[in-house]
Design a protein around this motif. Sequence first.
Motif, PDB file in Angstrom:
ATOM      1  N   ARG A 209      40.076  29.662  41.336  1.00  0.00           N
ATOM      2  CA  ARG A 209      39.710  31.022  41.713  1.00  0.00           C
ATOM      3  C   ARG A 209      40.873  31.972  41.507  1.00  0.00           C
ATOM      4  NH1 ARG A 209      40.362  31.500  47.292  1.00  0.00           N
ATOM      5  NH2 ARG A 209      42.343  32.352  46.584  1.00  0.00           N
ATOM      6  N   THR A 210      42.063  31.518  41.878  1.00  0.00           N
ATOM      7  CA  THR A 210      43.259  32.352  41.730  1.00  0.00           C
ATOM      8  C   THR A 210      43.596  32.580  40.262  1.00  0.00           C
ATOM      9  OG1 THR A 210      44.106  31.499  43.827  1.00  0.00           O
ATOM     10  CG2 THR A 210      45.692  32.545  42.355  1.00  0.00           C
ATOM     11  N   HIS A 213      41.072  34.852  38.711  1.00  0.00           N
ATOM     12  CA  HIS A 213      41.292  36.214  39.218  1.00  0.00           C
ATOM     13  C   HIS A 213      42.354  36.916  38.370  1.00  0.00           C
ATOM     14  CE1 HIS A 213      41.928  39.291  42.502  1.00  0.00           C
ATOM     15  NE2 HIS A 213      43.107  39.337  41.896  1.00  0.00           N
ATOM     16  N   GLU A 242      41.629  45.204  42.016  1.00  0.00           N
ATOM     17  CA  GLU A 242      41.594  43.915  42.709  1.00  0.00           C
ATOM     18  C   GLU A 242      40.153  43.475  42.958  1.00  0.00           C
ATOM     19  OE1 GLU A 242      43.829  41.650  43.494  1.00  0.00           O
ATOM     20  OE2 GLU A 242      45.330  42.834  42.442  1.00  0.00           O
ATOM     21  N   LEU A 243      39.306  44.437  43.287  1.00  0.00           N
ATOM     22  CA  LEU A 243      37.890  44.132  43.514  1.00  0.00           C
ATOM     23  C   LEU A 243      37.237  43.659  42.218  1.00  0.00           C
ATOM     24  CD1 LEU A 243      35.650  44.155  45.623  1.00  0.00           C
ATOM     25  CD2 LEU A 243      35.217  46.554  45.074  1.00  0.00           C
ATOM     26  N   GLU A 246      38.435  40.143  41.487  1.00  0.00           N
ATOM     27  CA  GLU A 246      37.895  39.165  42.421  1.00  0.00           C
ATOM     28  C   GLU A 246      36.438  38.842  42.108  1.00  0.00           C
ATOM     29  OE1 GLU A 246      38.366  36.500  45.646  1.00  0.00           O
ATOM     30  OE2 GLU A 246      39.710  37.524  44.266  1.00  0.00           O
ATOM     31  N   SER A 249      36.310  36.796  38.952  1.00  0.00           N
ATOM     32  CA  SER A 249      36.653  35.407  39.258  1.00  0.00           C
ATOM     33  C   SER A 249      35.446  34.669  39.823  1.00  0.00           C
ATOM     34  CB  SER A 249      37.811  35.363  40.265  1.00  0.00           C
ATOM     35  OG  SER A 249      38.059  34.048  40.701  1.00  0.00           O
ATOM     36  N   ARG A 263      37.836  33.575  49.574  1.00  0.00           N
ATOM     37  CA  ARG A 263      39.190  34.131  49.588  1.00  0.00           C
ATOM     38  C   ARG A 263      39.528  34.631  50.979  1.00  0.00           C
ATOM     39  NH1 ARG A 263      42.551  36.628  45.638  1.00  0.00           N
ATOM     40  NH2 ARG A 263      43.854  38.259  46.497  1.00  0.00           N
ATOM     41  N   TYR A 267      42.733  41.405  51.086  1.00  0.00           N
ATOM     42  CA  TYR A 267      42.457  42.694  50.472  1.00  0.00           C
ATOM     43  C   TYR A 267      41.206  43.362  51.062  1.00  0.00           C
ATOM     44  CZ  TYR A 267      45.802  41.651  46.748  1.00  0.00           C
ATOM     45  OH  TYR A 267      46.934  41.372  46.045  1.00  0.00           O
ATOM     46  N   TRP A 271      39.443  47.083  50.303  1.00  0.00           N
ATOM     47  CA  TRP A 271      38.141  47.163  49.646  1.00  0.00           C
ATOM     48  C   TRP A 271      37.157  47.961  50.494  1.00  0.00           C
ATOM     49  CZ3 TRP A 271      37.983  41.187  48.558  1.00  0.00           C
ATOM     50  CH2 TRP A 271      38.859  40.900  47.502  1.00  0.00           C
TER      51      TRP A 271
END
Length: 314
Positions: A209-210, A213, A242-243, A246, A249, A263, A267, A271
């Motif tokens: 996932r990371t 991302h 970032e959204l 994410e 991802s 996650r 964040y 968001w």
Amino acid sequence: MTDASRTARSGGERTSLYAEITTRIIAELEAGRLPWVQPWGSADTASLGLPRNASSGRAYSGINVLILWGAVFAGGFSGQTWLTYRQAQTLGGNVRKGERGTTVVYADRFIPDRERHRAREEGDDAQPIPFLKRFTVFNTEQCDGLPENIASVPPPVPEGLILPRAEALIRASGVDVRIGGARAFYHLQHDYVQVPPPQSFFEPVNWHRTALHELGHSTGHPARLGRDLSGSFGSRKYAVEELVAEIASAFLCAALGIVPTVRHADYIGAWLDVLRNDDHAIVRAASQASKAADYLLGLLPDDTPVAGAAREAA
């Protein structure tokens, strides 16, 4: 240069360097990190120990240990060997263009001519004045062309921790994905992704996932989808990107059949601010995330086992 002016300049330099170092340490503490505690997980064994000079083999000491430990953490380096620009050249290598060095200091003492004269006149011992001299070093991971025994080699990832379908996608993306260090990030200027090794995650499946991302961020590069990546940390633009990354991802994990855990809420506050202030934001973010996921999945070769299923899921 007169003795007085040399002393005045060195005094100002000392004050500046001491203040600069202290400010840096304060920033580390305010960020919740103790700079005298190694800030990485034990899984990344290459990072354990004291920083040393790759040319001379000498270990750094004193404040330089704290400075270089902080630089290892901030730069996501997997090794703790350092060189000056000239040392890298002497070894047949070079510092990569655009890399930023780390300032370390050398403590020494000197006796001004005037103090020597005073001591002779009065029959005393001359009193040396302590000073700090700055110089710049680069982690060996910031260099190319170094001999094999000098170049940093990230610790190998144990077999099976990176799923083959994720590895295939990363390879097909063409993005420089570096595994090591203690931070995950995408570096826009140099166009590379840095991700800690899977074995440093409490649940190795979360590495995917990371990594995906950060790979999602990389699709925003001007040579790819050209999203606006100019937002600074804490800004609305930053939160939106970032959204996007994410959600991308999440789409990629679903397409590849990877089920990581949710996650942590690092964040979520930012968001929520974005979504509360703009009811179109989530639709735009999801659209951009789909484009990012489709772009990456579309790079998989047709004969890749996961290609058909992945594209269908996307």
